[in-house]
Design an enzyme around this catalytic site. Structure first.
Site, PDB file in Angstrom:
ATOM      1  CB  CYS A 115      62.218  79.789  24.835  1.00  0.00           C
ATOM      2  SG  CYS A 115      63.257  79.041  26.210  1.00  0.00           S
ATOM      3  CG  HIS A 283      59.294  82.016  27.252  1.00  0.00           C
ATOM      4  ND1 HIS A 283      59.168  80.773  27.798  1.00  0.00           N
ATOM      5  CD2 HIS A 283      60.691  81.941  27.319  1.00  0.00           C
ATOM      6  CE1 HIS A 283      60.208  80.234  27.942  1.00  0.00           C
ATOM      7  NE2 HIS A 283      61.360  80.904  27.724  1.00  0.00           N
ATOM      8  CG  ASN A 313      62.928  78.612  30.749  1.00  0.00           C
ATOM      9  OD1 ASN A 313      61.726  78.267  30.240  1.00  0.00           O
ATOM     10  ND2 ASN A 313      63.395  79.400  30.189  1.00  0.00           N
TER      11      ASN A 313
HETATM   12  O1  UT7 Z   1      64.402  80.928  27.615  1.00  0.00           O
HETATM   13  C1  UT7 Z   1      65.704  81.207  26.954  1.00  0.00           C
HETATM   14  C2  UT7 Z   1      66.605  80.474  28.136  1.00  0.00           C
HETATM   15  N1  UT7 Z   1      67.470  81.553  28.796  1.00  0.00           N
HETATM   16  C3  UT7 Z   1      67.383  82.746  29.281  1.00  0.00           C
HETATM   17  O2  UT7 Z   1      66.452  83.517  29.080  1.00  0.00           O
HETATM   18  C4  UT7 Z   1      68.566  83.065  30.042  1.00  0.00           C
HETATM   19  C5  UT7 Z   1      68.759  84.751  29.818  1.00  0.00           C
HETATM   20  N2  UT7 Z   1      69.590  85.280  30.794  1.00  0.00           N
HETATM   21  C6  UT7 Z   1      69.577  85.179  32.291  1.00  0.00           C
HETATM   22  O3  UT7 Z   1      68.428  84.792  32.861  1.00  0.00           O
HETATM   23  C7  UT7 Z   1      70.604  85.670  33.280  1.00  0.00           C
HETATM   24  O4  UT7 Z   1      71.596  86.345  32.400  1.00  0.00           O
HETATM   25  C8  UT7 Z   1      70.951  84.627  34.117  1.00  0.00           C
HETATM   26  C9  UT7 Z   1      70.016  84.167  35.133  1.00  0.00           C
HETATM   27  C10 UT7 Z   1      71.687  83.451  33.395  1.00  0.00           C
HETATM   28  C11 UT7 Z   1      72.268  85.181  35.015  1.00  0.00           C
HETATM   29  O5  UT7 Z   1      71.908  86.440  35.463  1.00  0.00           O
HETATM   30  P1  UT7 Z   1      72.891  87.501  35.362  1.00  0.00           P
HETATM   31  O6  UT7 Z   1      72.332  88.589  36.129  1.00  0.00           O
HETATM   32  O7  UT7 Z   1      72.914  87.823  34.089  1.00  0.00           O
HETATM   33  O8  UT7 Z   1      74.140  87.337  36.196  1.00  0.00           O
HETATM   34  P2  UT7 Z   1      75.519  87.319  35.254  1.00  0.00           P
HETATM   35  O9  UT7 Z   1      75.807  86.076  34.121  1.00  0.00           O
HETATM   36  O10 UT7 Z   1      76.153  88.510  34.598  1.00  0.00           O
HETATM   37  O11 UT7 Z   1      76.556  86.552  36.505  1.00  0.00           O
HETATM   38  C12 UT7 Z   1      76.724  87.556  37.663  1.00  0.00           C
HETATM   39  C13 UT7 Z   1      77.613  86.767  38.652  1.00  0.00           C
HETATM   40  C14 UT7 Z   1      78.941  85.921  37.910  1.00  0.00           C
HETATM   41  O12 UT7 Z   1      79.965  86.105  39.024  1.00  0.00           O
HETATM   42  P3  UT7 Z   1      80.971  87.163  39.089  1.00  0.00           P
HETATM   43  O13 UT7 Z   1      81.750  86.806  37.451  1.00  0.00           O
HETATM   44  O14 UT7 Z   1      80.289  88.522  39.031  1.00  0.00           O
HETATM   45  O15 UT7 Z   1      82.005  86.915  40.081  1.00  0.00           O
HETATM   46  C15 UT7 Z   1      78.573  84.569  37.965  1.00  0.00           C
HETATM   47  O16 UT7 Z   1      79.389  83.707  37.947  1.00  0.00           O
HETATM   48  O17 UT7 Z   1      76.753  85.726  39.251  1.00  0.00           O
HETATM   49  C16 UT7 Z   1      77.473  84.386  39.038  1.00  0.00           C
HETATM   50  N3  UT7 Z   1      76.724  83.430  39.117  1.00  0.00           N
HETATM   51  C17 UT7 Z   1      75.864  82.811  40.118  1.00  0.00           C
HETATM   52  N4  UT7 Z   1      75.970  83.026  41.253  1.00  0.00           N
HETATM   53  C18 UT7 Z   1      75.462  82.163  42.418  1.00  0.00           C
HETATM   54  C19 UT7 Z   1      75.984  82.771  37.868  1.00  0.00           C
HETATM   55  N5  UT7 Z   1      75.085  81.805  38.126  1.00  0.00           N
HETATM   56  C20 UT7 Z   1      75.166  81.962  39.629  1.00  0.00           C
HETATM   57  C21 UT7 Z   1      74.496  80.844  40.365  1.00  0.00           C
HETATM   58  N6  UT7 Z   1      74.576  81.260  41.722  1.00  0.00           N
HETATM   59  N7  UT7 Z   1      73.519  80.206  40.040  1.00  0.00           N
END
Ligand code: UT7
Length: 356
Positions: A115, A283, A313
């Site tokens: 990235c 980014h 992304n």
């Molecule tokens: O360019 C560099 C590459 N990557 C990044 O920059 C990614 C950086 N991180 C992020 O963008 C975010 O952390 C994510 C979008 C990946 C995740 O969002 P979040 O607000 O941090 O959610 P989380 O991982 O804390 O998950 C919250 C809940 C979880 O469920 P429980 O444990 O609360 O029941 C996950 O299992 O959301 C669930 N979850 C989903 N639900 C529906 C995770 N992915 C999904 C999904 N759809 N796609």
């Protein structure tokens, strides 16, 4: 203040051929349009049709940038391509792009900074020009993320809108293991033509780049590497190790901390301040990350550009695409101070400053 040496003379971008709204992703894994929009801001992404390669996207974007700069391909004397998703394990895509543009015998370099590929690649282009090693550089960020997706052939038909027949529960469960990652990425390429500036008031002013490899396993692909023998195996496929591992929360926190720090550092090095920045192009990893960076830098909405809603992304391609959209929409005027910043796997991060 630092004197600029080079500037951008043209830009352009292309996306994968097929627009995939969130609703299609929700048909193959346990997610919803609402979740994706709320947590990432993404509404849709583009995926390539099977057969299109990263070098094809790179060439498509390159041709648009060349047209924009009014350069003939033969005038280019150096190609720099940032990608983490090359056509082949080796070689990189630089020489493929060169051949597809009908060029021979000029250097073609690949940048592997994920990235942060754009900010690292831009520094490389500026340094090559300052050192007199090139006069007209074609710089491209290109990515195809759809190869990381674990979908079956039928799953792909559903995603691409060719079938409405539901995938099996078994497939949905399998895909859902990776749902936090699958929904974020898209396929696209952005390109720029960079050469010594014709105006001392305009051009690339400076950089603040960093790397720290200690948390490498928070964002990486745990297969297809020469730490394994063979470097790719059936086990890797069966275990889904071709899909990147991503500790989302950790990456998120790092991004909202390191990107504002890097912008301030780059500004400090060039004798400028945050109030001088007319437009920040971060980014595009997650709209919530961009909002965090904006908040950290205390910038109003009018001085930050985001387009992740439309493309997801696209890794090394996000910033050149955003720059091109801003240029074509008249959002950037001559004399504006632009700040670019990025963070990604490695970890690598940084910022670049440019006077348009
Ligand atoms: O360019 C560099 C590459 N990557 C990044 O920059 C990614 C950086 N991180 C992020 O963008 C975010 O952390 C994510 C979008 C990946 C995740 O969002 P979040 O607000 O941090 O959610 P989380 O991982 O804390 O998950 C919250 C809940 C979880 O469920 P429980 O444990 O609360 O029941 C996950 O299992 O959301 C669930 N979850 C989903 N639900 C529906 C995770 N992915 C999904 C999904 N759809 N796609």
């Amino acid at each position: 203040m630092t004197q600029a040496f080079s500037r951008i003379y043209g830009s352009g971008f292309v996306t994968g051929e097929t627009l995939v709204p969130n609703s299609r992703m929700a048909m193959v894994c346990d997610t919803t349009d609402e979740w994706i929009r709320e947590r990432s801001g993404i509404e849709q992404r583009y995926f390539i049709n099977e057969g299109t390669s990263t070098s094809d996207l790179a060439v498509g974007a390159a041709k648009k940038a060349l047209d924009d700069a009014k350069w003939k391909a033969e005038e280019v004397d150096y190609i720099v391509v940032a990608t983490m998703t090359p056509d082949y394990y080796f070689p990189g895509v630089g020489s493929l792009v060169q051949a597809k543009l009908g060029l021979t015998n000029i250097p073609a370099l690949d940048i592997r900074q994920q990235c942060s590929g754009f900010v690292y690649g831009l520094q490389m282009c500026d340094a090559l020009l300052r050192a007199g090693q090139a006069k007209k550089i074609l710089f491209i960020g290109a990515e195809i993320h759809s190869g990381f997706m674990p979908f079956s052939k039928h799953g792909w038909d559903v995603v691409m809108g060719r079938s409405d027949k539901p995938v099996t529960q078994e497939e949905k469960d399998w895909n859902s293991k990776f749902r936090h990652l699958l929904v974020l990425f898209g396929d696209a390429a952005g390109a720029m033509c960079i050469a010594p500036t014709d105006d001392p008031q305009r051009g690339i002013l400076g950089f603040a780049l960093h790397s720290d490899g200690k948390d490498v396993e928070s964002l990486y692909v745990p297969s297809a590497g020469f730490k394994y023998r063979p470097y790719f195996s059936e086990d890797h496929i069966r275990e889904g190790r071709f899909v990147p591992v991503m500790e989302g929360r950790q990456v998120f926190k790092m991004a909202v901390t390191k990107m504002p720090e890097a912008v301030h550092e780059a500004l400090g090095k060039t004798g400028l301040g945050i109030d001088d920045v007319n437009l920040l192009i971060p980014h595009q990893a997650n709209l919530r990350i961009s909002e965090g960076v904006q908040k950290g830098l205390k910038l109003p909405d009018s001085r930050v550009f985001n387009n992740i809603m439309r493309y997801g992304n696209t890794t090394a391609a996000t910033i050149p695409i955003a720059y091109d959209e801003c240029k074509k929409a008249g959002r950037i005027k001559q004399g504006d101070l632009l700040a670019f910043c990025a963070l990604g796997a490695g970890f690598h991060w940084g910022a670049a400053l440019m006077r348009e």
